[in-house]
Scaffold this motif. Structure first.
Motif, PDB file in Angstrom:
ATOM      1  N   ILE A 231       0.843  -1.193   0.000  1.00 42.07           N
ATOM      2  CA  ILE A 231       0.000   0.000   0.000  1.00 42.07           C
ATOM      3  C   ILE A 231       0.876   1.240   0.000  1.00 42.07           C
ATOM      4  CG2 ILE A 231      -1.755   1.319   1.265  1.00 42.07           C
ATOM      5  CD1 ILE A 231      -2.685  -1.315   2.535  1.00 42.07           C
ATOM      6  N   ASP A 232       0.538   2.196  -0.835  1.00 42.73           N
ATOM      7  CA  ASP A 232       1.211   3.490  -0.824  1.00 42.73           C
ATOM      8  C   ASP A 232       0.352   4.471  -0.030  1.00 42.73           C
ATOM      9  OD1 ASP A 232       3.227   5.420  -1.683  1.00 42.73           O
ATOM     10  OD2 ASP A 232       1.615   6.303  -2.858  1.00 42.73           O
ATOM     11  N   ARG A 233       0.975   5.181   0.884  1.00 46.67           N
ATOM     12  CA  ARG A 233       0.275   6.163   1.725  1.00 46.67           C
ATOM     13  C   ARG A 233       0.808   7.553   1.381  1.00 46.67           C
ATOM     14  NH1 ARG A 233      -4.245   7.873   4.047  1.00 46.67           N
ATOM     15  NH2 ARG A 233      -4.110   8.333   6.286  1.00 46.67           N
ATOM     16  N   PRO A 234       0.145   8.263   0.455  1.00 45.20           N
ATOM     17  CA  PRO A 234       0.640   9.577   0.029  1.00 45.20           C
ATOM     18  C   PRO A 234       0.635  10.618   1.133  1.00 45.20           C
ATOM     19  CG  PRO A 234      -0.950   8.690  -1.539  1.00 45.20           C
ATOM     20  CD  PRO A 234      -1.027   7.841  -0.304  1.00 45.20           C
ATOM     21  N   GLY A 235      -0.298  10.512   2.070  1.00 45.07           N
ATOM     22  CA  GLY A 235      -0.371  11.473   3.163  1.00 45.07           C
ATOM     23  C   GLY A 235      -1.621  11.226   3.974  1.00 45.07           C
ATOM     24  N   ARG A 236      -1.691  11.820   5.157  1.00 43.71           N
ATOM     25  CA  ARG A 236      -2.825  11.608   6.053  1.00 43.71           C
ATOM     26  C   ARG A 236      -4.155  12.030   5.431  1.00 43.71           C
ATOM     27  NH1 ARG A 236      -2.141  11.215  11.712  1.00 43.71           N
ATOM     28  NH2 ARG A 236       0.015  11.046  12.392  1.00 43.71           N
ATOM     29  N   ASP A 237      -4.131  13.047   4.589  1.00 45.70           N
ATOM     30  CA  ASP A 237      -5.366  13.589   4.029  1.00 45.70           C
ATOM     31  C   ASP A 237      -5.623  13.117   2.606  1.00 45.70           C
ATOM     32  OD1 ASP A 237      -5.744  15.018   6.386  1.00 45.70           O
ATOM     33  OD2 ASP A 237      -4.599  16.731   5.647  1.00 45.70           O
ATOM     34  N   SER A 238      -4.886  12.104   2.186  1.00 43.43           N
ATOM     35  CA  SER A 238      -5.040  11.585   0.829  1.00 43.43           C
ATOM     36  C   SER A 238      -5.400  10.106   0.869  1.00 43.43           C
ATOM     37  CB  SER A 238      -3.737  11.765   0.041  1.00 43.43           C
ATOM     38  OG  SER A 238      -3.361  13.122  -0.012  1.00 43.43           O
ATOM     39  N   PRO A 239      -6.158   9.633  -0.107  1.00 41.86           N
ATOM     40  CA  PRO A 239      -6.544   8.220  -0.128  1.00 41.86           C
ATOM     41  C   PRO A 239      -5.333   7.316  -0.257  1.00 41.86           C
ATOM     42  CG  PRO A 239      -7.857   9.498  -1.681  1.00 41.86           C
ATOM     43  CD  PRO A 239      -6.740  10.383  -1.232  1.00 41.86           C
ATOM     44  N   PRO A 240      -5.329   6.190   0.443  1.00 38.75           N
ATOM     45  CA  PRO A 240      -4.264   5.203   0.240  1.00 38.75           C
ATOM     46  C   PRO A 240      -4.411   4.571  -1.141  1.00 38.75           C
ATOM     47  CG  PRO A 240      -5.982   4.285   1.606  1.00 38.75           C
ATOM     48  CD  PRO A 240      -6.346   5.724   1.394  1.00 38.75           C
ATOM     49  N   VAL A 241      -3.311   4.066  -1.669  1.00 36.72           N
ATOM     50  CA  VAL A 241      -3.318   3.443  -2.994  1.00 36.72           C
ATOM     51  C   VAL A 241      -2.836   2.005  -2.850  1.00 36.72           C
ATOM     52  CG1 VAL A 241      -2.442   3.529  -5.346  1.00 36.72           C
ATOM     53  CG2 VAL A 241      -2.869   5.665  -4.093  1.00 36.72           C
ATOM     54  N   LEU A 242      -3.676   1.060  -3.247  1.00 38.64           N
ATOM     55  CA  LEU A 242      -3.283  -0.345  -3.222  1.00 38.64           C
ATOM     56  C   LEU A 242      -2.438  -0.624  -4.464  1.00 38.64           C
ATOM     57  CD1 LEU A 242      -3.427  -3.180  -2.002  1.00 38.64           C
ATOM     58  CD2 LEU A 242      -5.575  -3.523  -3.254  1.00 38.64           C
ATOM     59  N   LEU A 243      -1.161  -0.924  -4.259  1.00 39.99           N
ATOM     60  CA  LEU A 243      -0.245  -1.144  -5.376  1.00 39.99           C
ATOM     61  C   LEU A 243      -0.211  -2.605  -5.816  1.00 39.99           C
ATOM     62  CD1 LEU A 243       2.758   1.058  -4.164  1.00 39.99           C
ATOM     63  CD2 LEU A 243       0.923   1.683  -5.754  1.00 39.99           C
ATOM     64  N   ALA A 244      -0.378  -3.521  -4.880  1.00 33.99           N
ATOM     65  CA  ALA A 244      -0.327  -4.945  -5.233  1.00 33.99           C
ATOM     66  C   ALA A 244      -0.957  -5.761  -4.118  1.00 33.99           C
ATOM     67  CB  ALA A 244       1.116  -5.389  -5.465  1.00 33.99           C
ATOM     68  N   HIS A 245      -1.550  -6.893  -4.495  1.00 32.81           N
ATOM     69  CA  HIS A 245      -2.147  -7.805  -3.512  1.00 32.81           C
ATOM     70  C   HIS A 245      -2.135  -9.211  -4.082  1.00 32.81           C
ATOM     71  CE1 HIS A 245      -5.671 -10.004  -1.730  1.00 32.81           C
ATOM     72  NE2 HIS A 245      -5.025  -9.637  -0.643  1.00 32.81           N
ATOM     73  N   LYS A 246      -1.636 -10.166  -3.294  1.00 37.43           N
ATOM     74  CA  LYS A 246      -1.616 -11.558  -3.730  1.00 37.43           C
ATOM     75  C   LYS A 246      -2.089 -12.446  -2.579  1.00 37.43           C
ATOM     76  CE  LYS A 246       1.995 -11.145  -7.232  1.00 37.43           C
ATOM     77  NZ  LYS A 246       1.137 -11.543  -8.371  1.00 37.43           N
ATOM     78  N   LYS A 247      -2.782 -13.507  -2.942  1.00 34.90           N
ATOM     79  CA  LYS A 247      -3.377 -14.391  -1.924  1.00 34.90           C
ATOM     80  C   LYS A 247      -3.338 -15.827  -2.405  1.00 34.90           C
ATOM     81  CE  LYS A 247      -7.793 -14.879   0.598  1.00 34.90           C
ATOM     82  NZ  LYS A 247      -9.095 -14.215   0.867  1.00 34.90           N
ATOM     83  N   HIS A 248      -2.938 -16.730  -1.523  1.00 32.91           N
ATOM     84  CA  HIS A 248      -2.923 -18.163  -1.801  1.00 32.91           C
ATOM     85  C   HIS A 248      -3.718 -18.866  -0.713  1.00 32.91           C
ATOM     86  CE1 HIS A 248       0.281 -17.505  -4.782  1.00 32.91           C
ATOM     87  NE2 HIS A 248       0.823 -16.687  -3.893  1.00 32.91           N
ATOM     88  N   SER A 249      -4.682 -19.685  -1.097  1.00 31.99           N
ATOM     89  CA  SER A 249      -5.591 -20.320  -0.133  1.00 31.99           C
ATOM     90  C   SER A 249      -5.415 -21.827  -0.111  1.00 31.99           C
ATOM     91  CB  SER A 249      -7.048 -19.984  -0.481  1.00 31.99           C
ATOM     92  OG  SER A 249      -7.271 -18.592  -0.442  1.00 31.99           O
ATOM     93  N   LEU A 250      -5.587 -22.389   1.074  1.00 31.56           N
ATOM     94  CA  LEU A 250      -5.520 -23.837   1.239  1.00 31.56           C
ATOM     95  C   LEU A 250      -6.729 -24.485   0.577  1.00 31.56           C
ATOM     96  CD1 LEU A 250      -3.991 -26.174   2.738  1.00 31.56           C
ATOM     97  CD2 LEU A 250      -5.593 -25.810   4.628  1.00 31.56           C
ATOM     98  N   ASP A 251      -6.497 -25.533  -0.189  1.00 35.23           N
ATOM     99  CA  ASP A 251      -7.588 -26.269  -0.821  1.00 35.23           C
ATOM    100  C   ASP A 251      -8.153 -27.281   0.178  1.00 35.23           C
ATOM    101  OD1 ASP A 251      -9.339 -27.754  -2.348  1.00 35.23           O
ATOM    102  OD2 ASP A 251      -7.986 -27.974  -4.052  1.00 35.23           O
ATOM    103  N   THR A 252      -9.361 -27.010   0.652  1.00 36.39           N
ATOM    104  CA  THR A 252      -9.991 -27.875   1.665  1.00 36.39           C
ATOM    105  C   THR A 252     -11.103 -28.748   1.076  1.00 36.39           C
ATOM    106  OG1 THR A 252     -11.524 -26.079   2.231  1.00 36.39           O
ATOM    107  CG2 THR A 252      -9.484 -26.218   3.496  1.00 36.39           C
ATOM    108  N   THR A 253     -11.141 -28.857  -0.246  1.00 36.26           N
ATOM    109  CA  THR A 253     -12.229 -29.597  -0.897  1.00 36.26           C
ATOM    110  C   THR A 253     -12.308 -31.031  -0.422  1.00 36.26           C
ATOM    111  OG1 THR A 253     -11.981 -28.218  -2.873  1.00 36.26           O
ATOM    112  CG2 THR A 253     -13.217 -30.266  -3.110  1.00 36.26           C
ATOM    113  N   GLU A 254     -11.184 -31.716  -0.371  1.00 37.53           N
ATOM    114  CA  GLU A 254     -11.183 -33.136  -0.031  1.00 37.53           C
ATOM    115  C   GLU A 254     -11.216 -33.379   1.477  1.00 37.53           C
ATOM    116  OE1 GLU A 254     -11.630 -35.463  -2.241  1.00 37.53           O
ATOM    117  OE2 GLU A 254     -11.668 -33.896  -3.775  1.00 37.53           O
ATOM    118  N   THR A 255     -10.589 -32.509   2.245  1.00 35.09           N
ATOM    119  CA  THR A 255     -10.524 -32.728   3.697  1.00 35.09           C
ATOM    120  C   THR A 255     -11.812 -32.331   4.399  1.00 35.09           C
ATOM    121  OG1 THR A 255      -9.531 -30.546   4.028  1.00 35.09           O
ATOM    122  CG2 THR A 255      -8.023 -32.403   3.743  1.00 35.09           C
ATOM    123  N   GLY A 256     -12.635 -31.482   3.758  1.00 39.38           N
ATOM    124  CA  GLY A 256     -13.898 -31.072   4.352  1.00 39.38           C
ATOM    125  C   GLY A 256     -13.739 -30.077   5.479  1.00 39.38           C
TER     126      GLY A 256
END
Length: 414
Positions: free
Chosen positions: A40-65
């Motif tokens: 996240i880029d934070r330009p300043g207290r009075d300015s909107p934050p900017v999301l520069l990148a986001h990545k997510k990896h999730s556990l596959d629980t299909t078989e384990t329930g």
């Protein structure tokens, strides 16, 4: 000796970085079965934050329930450092990094708790290592604080606002697979839990009921919502006899308006209903025994009953505490269950006194690093960071954010 000298230098660095210029934040979330990292880029207290990148990896629980803690821990061990590298690689030598003395980020935020112990430790330890290696401050974030502050990250993007919304005080309904609570937030650090679940969480019961109805996949409550919405025929609910479902915590002579939720009775009731209709069934055989229409109707009834329970409990609490609750006109809905569109419609319809509902984009309702990054920013800009000797904690009350050891305010240990 060298360690403490380094810590002293580390503390004295904070106020200048936090107040003098814009800065970048790297955030890590590993409280359960998702490895998530963002920038996240934070330009300043009075300015909107900017999301520069986001990545997510999730556990596959299909078989384990369900979530197996060891497998979740191994996912974080495998993917946390890898995902951090994915995020940092493109900015290692960009203009900002070069102008910042070779540092690609200025603050590291990570979930400190609550959550699954081994999962939390995997992410928090990586965060501490990054803090030391880059010589930048660390902020340990409460997971639920991240959820309830999520709308404040996005409320002013593209809008002429100098402050995030909602402003304090506001109510939050945090509904996920691990938590279901109604929270009154009076300030960044002052939160009162109005109601909590007595047994399991709303997301957990929806997952269990979905599995009992023969559904499969990751995030089964969301799978069940999609299954229900595949057929929008309004007459479908009338085709089969309605299930006999419970009303948990219903008022009795000796029990009046308990400020709590209870979801465990729903799975027992569903199994009892199914055994009467399809004797000897299992979740696997039910797919052949029951028509798809019937399973869809049962899923819809369960989902509606769970949501009605939550809303009715809130209405009862408002009646019992009008001076504390009825004047609050903002409600945040977050957590994975908060992404459900039917739930959002029901809240709007059945809580008419709420002026503004703050519904994050569904992708930011489930666990993610963005909410941890933004909550970390709010803590950081209030003067708080975390000692490098802190450690993750599976249990941590939202009502006692400052009770844990290891907070640092403006360079001084608390």
């Amino acid at each position: 000796m060298l360690r403490f000298k380094g810590l002293k230098q580390y503390y004295s660095y904070l106020p200048l970085c936090r107040l003098a210029r814009n800065y970048r934040v790297l955030a890590i979330e590993t409280s359960c079965d998702d490895t998530s990292v963002c920038l996240i880029d934070r330009p300043g207290r009075d300015s909107p934050p900017v999301l520069l990148a986001h990545k997510k990896h999730s556990l596959d629980t299909t078989e384990t329930g369900g979530i197996i803690p060891l497998k979740a821990h191994l996912l974080h061990q495998q993917m946390t450092a890898y995902t951090v590298n994915e995020i940092l690689q493109p900015i290692r030598d960009d203009a900002y990094t070069r102008q910042n003395g070779g540092k690609p980020v200025d603050v590291i935020c990570a979930t400190r708790g609550p959550g699954m112990g081994s999962s939390l430790a995997a992410g928090y330890d990586v965060a501490k290592g990054l803090s030391v290696a880059l010589d930048v401050p660390l902020v340990g974030v409460h997971h639920m604080l991240g959820h309830l502050l999520t709308p404040r990250m996005f409320s002013w993007n593209g809008k002429a606002l100098s402050v995030p919304l909602p402003q304090f005080p506001f109510l939050s309904l945090l509904a996920s697979g691990g938590h279901t609570m109604l929270v009154l937030s009076e300030s960044l650090l002052k939160h009162k839990i109005i109601a909590n679940t007595l047994d399991i969480a709303a997301g957990d019961i929806l997952d269990k009921c979905a599995r009992e109805l023969g559904l499969k996949g990751i995030m089964l409550a969301r799978v069940m919502e999609s299954f229900i919405n595949e057929n929008n025929d309004p007459t479908i609910d009338k085709k089969y006899p309605a299930l006999r479902l419970p009303e948990p915590l219903k008022n009795t002579k000796d029990r009046i308006n308990i400020p709590a939720f209870s979801f465990a009775p729903f799975i027992s009731s569903l199994r009892s209903n199914l055994n009467e209709i399809y004797p000897g069934y299992t979740p696997t055989t039910l797919v052949d025994l029951a028509s798809e229409q019937h399973r869809r109707q049962m899923a819809s009834e369960i989902q509606t009953s769970v949501f009605n329970h939550i809303i009715q409990r809130i209405k009862n609490m408002e009646k019992d505490n009008p001076e504390n609750l009825l004047h609050i006109k903002d409600l945040v809905l977050s957590g994975g269950v908060g992404a459900n569109q039917t739930f959002r419609r029901m809240l709007r319809d059945l809580l008419p006194h709420i002026d503004t509902f703050h519904f994050p984009d569904p992708k930011w309702c489930s666990d993610n690093a963005v909410m941890i990054g933004w909550a970390g920013i709010e803590l950081y800009e209030s003067g708080l960071t975390s000692d490098i000797q802190t450690y993750s904690v599976p249990r941590w009350s939202l009502e006692n954010l400052m009770a844990l050891d290891g907070w640092v305010r403006d360079g001084k240990k608390l």
